[in-house]
Design an enzyme around this catalytic site. Structure first.
Site, PDB file in Angstrom:
ATOM      1  CG  MET A  70      -1.706  -1.253   1.499  1.00 30.60           C
ATOM      2  SD  MET A  70      -2.675  -1.805   0.111  1.00 30.60           S
ATOM      3  CE  MET A  70      -3.926  -0.545   0.060  1.00 30.60           C
ATOM      4  CB  CYS A 126       6.387  -1.807   6.733  1.00 28.71           C
ATOM      5  SG  CYS A 126       5.801  -1.581   5.047  1.00 28.71           S
ATOM      6  N   GLY A 240      -2.227 -15.106   9.378  1.00 28.21           N
ATOM      7  CA  GLY A 240      -2.975 -16.213   8.795  1.00 28.21           C
ATOM      8  C   GLY A 240      -4.005 -16.870   9.683  1.00 28.21           C
TER       9      GLY A 240
HETATM   10  C1  DHB Z   1       2.096  -1.336   4.901  1.00 25.04           C
HETATM   11  C2  DHB Z   1       2.367  -2.682   4.856  1.00 25.04           C
HETATM   12  C3  DHB Z   1       2.858  -3.321   5.977  1.00 25.04           C
HETATM   13  O1  DHB Z   1       3.139  -4.655   6.023  1.00 25.04           O
HETATM   14  C4  DHB Z   1       3.068  -2.591   7.120  1.00 25.04           C
HETATM   15  O2  DHB Z   1       3.572  -3.183   8.196  1.00 25.04           O
HETATM   16  C5  DHB Z   1       2.767  -1.259   7.149  1.00 25.04           C
HETATM   17  C6  DHB Z   1       2.286  -0.644   6.044  1.00 25.04           C
HETATM   18  C7  DHB Z   1       1.618  -0.577   3.725  1.00 25.04           C
HETATM   19  O3  DHB Z   1       1.935  -0.954   2.594  1.00 25.04           O
HETATM   20  O4  DHB Z   1       0.947   0.452   3.887  1.00 25.04           O
END
Ligand code: DHB
Length: 300
Positions: A70, A126, A240
């Protein structure tokens, strides 16, 4: 028999929380999750400034889960106050935050505390944001510095969400504990890619992203098992979980509470009531009277 559980000082009516990033960017959506049987909601990860996130496509389904990048879209911490004002009236809210360094994390945590969060969850995991998340969360010294700075800045409990994209999740957990962290959350998504043979290129605009959903569950259960063995602070399991049986795997590996993400995105929030009913049935059949009695029993 009770489904109540404690994560250190944080007491929850039920052990299942909404994982960060799922139906948790607005006050009303967080209220809806709490009224559907979630014991708490972890907010979307919030940073200091507003961020638009990546261009589409940023989310795609695979066998056994989703791959997303995202790009940390969020309104920024100041505008997020309006959403927190609505959400905290309905139940426990954990403020997920991301920053580029210890100072940014400390500032964000202070604001989440002011807004009424019952704990902060540091996004150290992330898998695809340049300069954030797992780039910080795979180095024990950096993790220690960030957790220590946040502990100095707030009185509410400080949780650290860890990445499975390392060979040493337990070492990172130890760094969190040594810096005074109150709990660890495992796991975030696994770094992943989907290619379209027709287009001859990666599907996501960011090329790679994070894999979530049933496909990652066995990785998460192993991480929780190792963390429970290595640490004295509480462990929260995520990755999961679709039903009570999945949740029980995490609990018996050592998690005193768990988070649910992908299945809420796929099937809606009713899953919390379904998991709670399944946990009660298992506990009744197996003579358990509390979640706490089952935590870590697979380690014996
Ligand atoms: C997003 C994805 C993640 O796994 C995370 O920990 C935080 C943000 C993202 O793409 O917004």
């Amino acid at each position: 028999m009770t489904l109540e559980t404690s994560i250190g000082k944080v007491k929850l009516k039920g052990p299942g929380m909404v994982a960060s990033g799922i139906m948790d960017e607005t006050g009303p959506s967080m209220v809806r999750m709490l009224s559907s049987g979630a014991g708490a909601v972890v907010t979307k990860s919030i940073g200091l400034e507003p961020k638009a996130g990546h261009q589409n496509p940023c989310f795609t389904e695979v066998k056994g889960g989703f791959v997303n990048a995202m790009g940390l879209p969020n309104p920024g911490i100041d505008l997020f106050k309006d959403e927190m004002d609505v959400a905290v009236k309905a139940g426990p809210i954990i403020g997920s935050i991301y920053g580029a360094n210890a100072d940014e994390f400390a500032k964000l945590a202070g604001k989440m505390e002011d807004y009424g969060a019952c704990a902060v969850e540091l996004n150290l995991s992330c898998p695809h944001a340049k300069g954030y998340g797992m780039e910080l969360g795979t180095d024990p010294a950096t993790v220690k510095k960030i957790v220590g700075a946040v502990k100095d800045a707030v009185k509410i409990p400080v949780w650290a969400k860890l990445t499975p994209n390392t060979d040493s999740v337990a070492d990172i957990g130890v760094a969190v504990q040594e810096a005074g962290g109150d709990a660890v959350v495992a796991i975030n998504t696994l770094k992943a890619m989907v290619i379209s043979p027709e287009l001859r290129r990666p599907v996501l605009s960011n090329k790679f992203g994070g894999l979530s959903g049933p496909a990652v569950r066995a990785v998460g259960v192993r991480a929780v098992y190792d963390l429970y063995a290595a640490l004295d602070i509480p462990v929260i399991g995520v990755g999961g979980i679709s039903d009570a049986h999945d949740a029980l795997q995490y609990i018996m590996a050592g998690a005193c509470a768990f988070q649910v993400g992908s299945v809420v995105a796929k099937n809606g929030p009713d899953v919390f009531n379904m998991i709670n009913k399944g946990l009660e049935a298992f506990m009744f059949d197996n003579n358990y009277s509390s979640i706490g009695e089952m935590v870590g029993v697979a380690n014996d």
